[in-house]
Scaffold this active site. Structure first.
Site, mmCIF file in Angstrom:
data_model
loop_
_atom_site.group_PDB
_atom_site.id
_atom_site.type_symbol
_atom_site.label_atom_id
_atom_site.label_comp_id
_atom_site.label_asym_id
_atom_site.label_seq_id
_atom_site.Cartn_x
_atom_site.Cartn_y
_atom_site.Cartn_z
ATOM 1 N N LYS A 205 -2.574 8.825 -1.473
ATOM 2 C CA LYS A 205 -1.588 7.707 -1.261
ATOM 3 C C LYS A 205 -2.012 6.287 -1.821
ATOM 4 O O LYS A 205 -1.370 5.731 -2.619
ATOM 5 C CB LYS A 205 -0.954 7.584 -0.049
ATOM 6 C CG LYS A 205 0.042 6.216 0.251
ATOM 7 C CD LYS A 205 1.226 6.230 -0.615
ATOM 8 C CE LYS A 205 1.863 4.972 -0.645
ATOM 9 N NZ LYS A 205 3.047 4.969 -1.579
ATOM 10 N N LEU A 251 2.630 -1.093 -17.498
ATOM 11 C CA LEU A 251 1.703 -1.816 -18.804
ATOM 12 C C LEU A 251 2.521 -2.940 -19.128
ATOM 13 O O LEU A 251 2.615 -3.182 -20.472
ATOM 14 C CB LEU A 251 1.711 -0.840 -19.904
ATOM 15 C CG LEU A 251 0.481 0.257 -19.664
ATOM 16 C CD1 LEU A 251 0.175 1.188 -21.052
ATOM 17 C CD2 LEU A 251 -0.873 -0.465 -19.331
ATOM 18 N N CYS A 261 3.389 -3.166 -0.782
ATOM 19 C CA CYS A 261 2.793 -2.095 -0.801
ATOM 20 C C CYS A 261 1.329 -2.464 -1.416
ATOM 21 O O CYS A 261 0.161 -2.583 -0.872
ATOM 22 C CB CYS A 261 3.393 -0.857 -1.392
ATOM 23 S SG CYS A 261 4.849 -0.322 -0.350
HETATM 24 N N1 NAD Z 1 8.513 -0.496 1.152
HETATM 25 C C1 NAD Z 1 8.285 0.329 0.249
HETATM 26 O O1 NAD Z 1 8.567 0.594 -0.716
HETATM 27 C C2 NAD Z 1 7.193 1.467 0.791
HETATM 28 C C3 NAD Z 1 6.905 2.535 -0.058
HETATM 29 C C4 NAD Z 1 6.065 3.676 0.113
HETATM 30 C C5 NAD Z 1 5.233 3.379 1.525
HETATM 31 N N2 NAD Z 1 5.571 2.408 2.383
HETATM 32 C C6 NAD Z 1 4.800 2.220 3.695
HETATM 33 O O2 NAD Z 1 5.822 2.680 4.871
HETATM 34 C C7 NAD Z 1 5.668 1.995 5.829
HETATM 35 C C8 NAD Z 1 6.911 1.526 6.183
HETATM 36 O O3 NAD Z 1 7.317 0.531 5.073
HETATM 37 P P1 NAD Z 1 8.805 -0.359 5.167
HETATM 38 O O4 NAD Z 1 8.701 -1.088 3.766
HETATM 39 O O5 NAD Z 1 9.706 0.547 5.395
HETATM 40 O O6 NAD Z 1 8.350 -1.371 6.528
HETATM 41 P P2 NAD Z 1 9.499 -2.355 7.049
HETATM 42 O O7 NAD Z 1 8.897 -3.338 7.537
HETATM 43 O O8 NAD Z 1 10.771 -2.465 6.152
HETATM 44 O O9 NAD Z 1 10.323 -1.532 8.219
HETATM 45 C C9 NAD Z 1 9.429 -1.083 9.397
HETATM 46 C C10 NAD Z 1 10.505 -0.819 10.642
HETATM 47 O O10 NAD Z 1 9.694 -0.231 11.825
HETATM 48 C C11 NAD Z 1 10.190 -0.669 12.829
HETATM 49 N N3 NAD Z 1 9.225 -0.539 14.005
HETATM 50 C C12 NAD Z 1 8.011 -1.162 14.084
HETATM 51 N N4 NAD Z 1 7.201 -0.586 14.948
HETATM 52 C C13 NAD Z 1 8.266 0.285 15.643
HETATM 53 C C14 NAD Z 1 8.004 1.200 16.576
HETATM 54 N N5 NAD Z 1 6.788 1.122 17.712
HETATM 55 N N6 NAD Z 1 9.238 2.020 17.065
HETATM 56 C C15 NAD Z 1 10.159 1.813 16.242
HETATM 57 N N7 NAD Z 1 10.438 1.204 15.065
HETATM 58 C C16 NAD Z 1 9.294 0.322 14.969
HETATM 59 C C17 NAD Z 1 10.429 -2.285 12.393
HETATM 60 O O11 NAD Z 1 11.288 -2.686 13.502
HETATM 61 C C18 NAD Z 1 10.965 -2.094 11.049
HETATM 62 O O12 NAD Z 1 12.446 -1.924 11.250
HETATM 63 C C19 NAD Z 1 4.462 1.295 5.692
HETATM 64 O O13 NAD Z 1 3.334 1.812 5.920
HETATM 65 C C20 NAD Z 1 4.738 0.977 4.019
HETATM 66 O O14 NAD Z 1 3.243 0.640 3.453
HETATM 67 C C21 NAD Z 1 6.450 1.318 1.987
#
Ligand code: NAD
Length: 487
Positions: A205, A251, A261
């Site tokens: 990742k 690109l 991210c």
């Molecule tokens: N956004 C993207 O495009 C993307 C793509 C690939 C990977 N990721 C990865 O996925 C993960 C999540 O990203 P995201 O963009 O969805 O984050 P986000 O901030 O949009 O959502 C996270 C959610 O988790 C909840 N949360 C936090 N702690 C919690 C807990 N203990 N119990 C229950 N809920 C809890 C928050 O309230 C929030 O609603 C990150 O590690 C990110 O790097 C994100």
């Protein structure tokens, strides 16, 4: 049909939960944010993602998709718990794992039956072991769970499509049976499934995101050279992209990558490399080039309008890329900060990120459309490549401005056409045609007519974005992703 608990209802959790429900599973999404859960129960979306609302509503109504703040409720009868919580940057660039740890602790405390815990958040290498250890410490005696790493690769703006049509599914586990159980969930998607150990999956990742960010920084460095030598980076990228070893995506030169991210993941990988005694010089350069891209846009602005003190600048776009309302790590935030620091008055417009902007930059003047952002402005800066900016009536924009200065941070427009329309135009890496830098002192032969004319669009009054061969070429297909969030 399996029973799945999804922890976290952000871009990743809500999309994964909804899509798993749509594939026929029984899904309960757990979030610690009661306002978010209330919205979702009410059929309202806490994030903007094309197509999401309709699929959430359909699966919610059918009873396959539920939302709760209660881990006890969420884990009843569950076969899998997907951890999808945020992993923001910590103080020194490391990934902050507090939400991951909290989620693992909560699962461990309330669980009363064996399940497979799947980590879908992006986490530093070794976090799977940390989660397994927290679970061991918190689970009731005699109960055991299996931990699998299943990194998410979706792109905001096309998240549903990406979930349903993944390039690959990566599963990391120490227990092959656990990986096999998770693999079964994805069989309907008919995607290649790669099973590896936990740490390798976590590294895949980070390495993927770092590579994509590197591609963008690479072309941005090339763009800077193009400006000096009178070459056009869009055509350079197109010419490179036809090479199957290189590929056309990521690109597009411009303001650089942003999002939730790339910035934190490249930094976290650099941090991991550093603390393990490596010398991550490439990753550092990739981040430095990206920071410079924002500054370069400001320099272009200075070149034409001089000091920004007392000047009005219109910003077109606030989201870090089109088709999302996400402004985390957005170039717009850097530009707003820098321009305000120089005394500029800003007027901004974004098709969907205005609500986010109101929270993040409460005193930023937001206007109803792109035209309003241009009225009376000394310059307009294109920050996000929303489609609607490609089709604005440019003569109307020009006539409404105090001075027709356009700084195109996403290379949406054709430099020749913009000059014909009377704009003082600067793109990114567009040679003398875009920057004007070599108009007087370019190398021998670098005169305006020498520029290839095959990319020139028809001189239409309103459809001004570049069309012609560039639109159908592979290099142009990657535009939206190149703001950077593959994932
Ligand atoms: N956004 C993207 O495009 C993307 C793509 C690939 C990977 N990721 C990865 O996925 C993960 C999540 O990203 P995201 O963009 O969805 O984050 P986000 O901030 O949009 O959502 C996270 C959610 O988790 C909840 N949360 C936090 N702690 C919690 C807990 N203990 N119990 C229950 N809920 C809890 C928050 O309230 C929030 O609603 C990150 O590690 C990110 O790097 C994100």
């Amino acid at each position: 049909m399996k029973t799945i608990t999804v922890i976290g209802t952000g871009y990743v959790g809500l999309v994964a939960g909804t899509c798993f429900a749509d594939l026929g599973n029984q899904v309960t999404c757990v979030d610690i944010d009661p306002a978010r859960v209330a919205m979702l129960e009410d059929g309202r979306m806490p994030i903007y993602e094309p197509g999401l609302e309709e699929i959430v509503r359909r699966n919610h109504q059918s009873g396959r998709l539920r939302f709760t703040t209660s881990y006890e409720e969420g884990l009843v009868g569950s076969d899998f718990a997907f951890i999808c919580v945020d992993t923001p940057s910590g103080a020194t660039g490391e990934a902050d794992l507090q939400y991951i740890r909290a989620a693992a602790r909560m699962i461990g405390r309330v669980l009363d039956h064996p399940i497979t815990v799947v980590n879908r958040s992006t986490v530093p290498i070794g976090t799977g072991d940390v989660v397994a250890e927290i679970l061991r410490q918190t689970l009731r005696p005699g109960l055991s769970v299996r931990v699998v790493s299943n990194p998410e690769f979706l792109r905001e703006g096309s998240a549903i499509y990406d979930f349903m049509n993944p390039d690959r599914i990566v599963l990391g586990a120490t227990d092959p049976e656990a990986a096999e159980a998770v693999a079964q969930l994805y069989l309907p998607l008919r995607a290649p499934i790669m099973v590896t150990d936990l740490r390798t999956a976590e590294m895949i990742k980070y390495a993927s995101n770092a590579f994509l960010a590197t591609k963008i920084s690479f072309i941005n460095e090339i763009a800077s050279v193009c400006e000096k030598v009178g070459a056009d980076v869009k055509e350079v990228a197109e010419g490179m992209g036809y090479d199957s070893r290189i590929g056309p995506q990521f690109l597009n030169a411009g303001l650089g990558w942003g999002g939730s991210c790339f910035p934190k993941d490249v930094q976290a990988l650099e941090h991991t490399a550093s603390i393990h005694g490596c010398h991550p010089q490439l990753l550092r350069a990739v981040m430095e080039i990206n920071r410079d891209q924002r500054r370069r846009i400001l320099l272009k602005l200075h070149d034409i309008v001089g000091s920004l003190n007392g000047k009005t600048v219109g910003l077109w776009g606030l989201a870090f890329k089109p088709n999302t309302d996400d402004m985390r790590g957005a170039p717009s935030l850097d530009l707003i900060h820098m321009m305000r620091g120089e005394g500029a008055a800003l007027k901004a417009y974004d098709p969907v990120a205005m609500d986010r902007a109101r929270t993040l930059v409460p005193d930023l003047a937001l206007v109803e459309d792109a035209y309003a952002a241009a009225v009376g402005a000394d310059a307009v800066v294109v920050v996000t490549e929303w489609n609607e900016f490609k089709n604005v009536n440019l003569p109307r924009v020009r006539d409404s401005m105090r001075r027709p200065v356009m700084i195109d941070g996403r290379n949406l427009y054709d430099p020749g056409l913009m000059a014909d329309l009377g704009f003082l135009y600067r793109g990114v890496g567009r040679g003398y045609a875009g920057s004007g830098a070599l108009a007087d002192d370019g190398p021998p032969g670098a005169t305006a007519p020498a520029r290839p004319t095959h990319a020139e669009p028809a001189r239409a009054e309103t459809a001004h974005a570049e069309t012609s061969h560039a639109e159908t070429a592979p290099a142009a297909a990657a535009t939206a992703d190149d703001a950077g969030d593959a994932a």
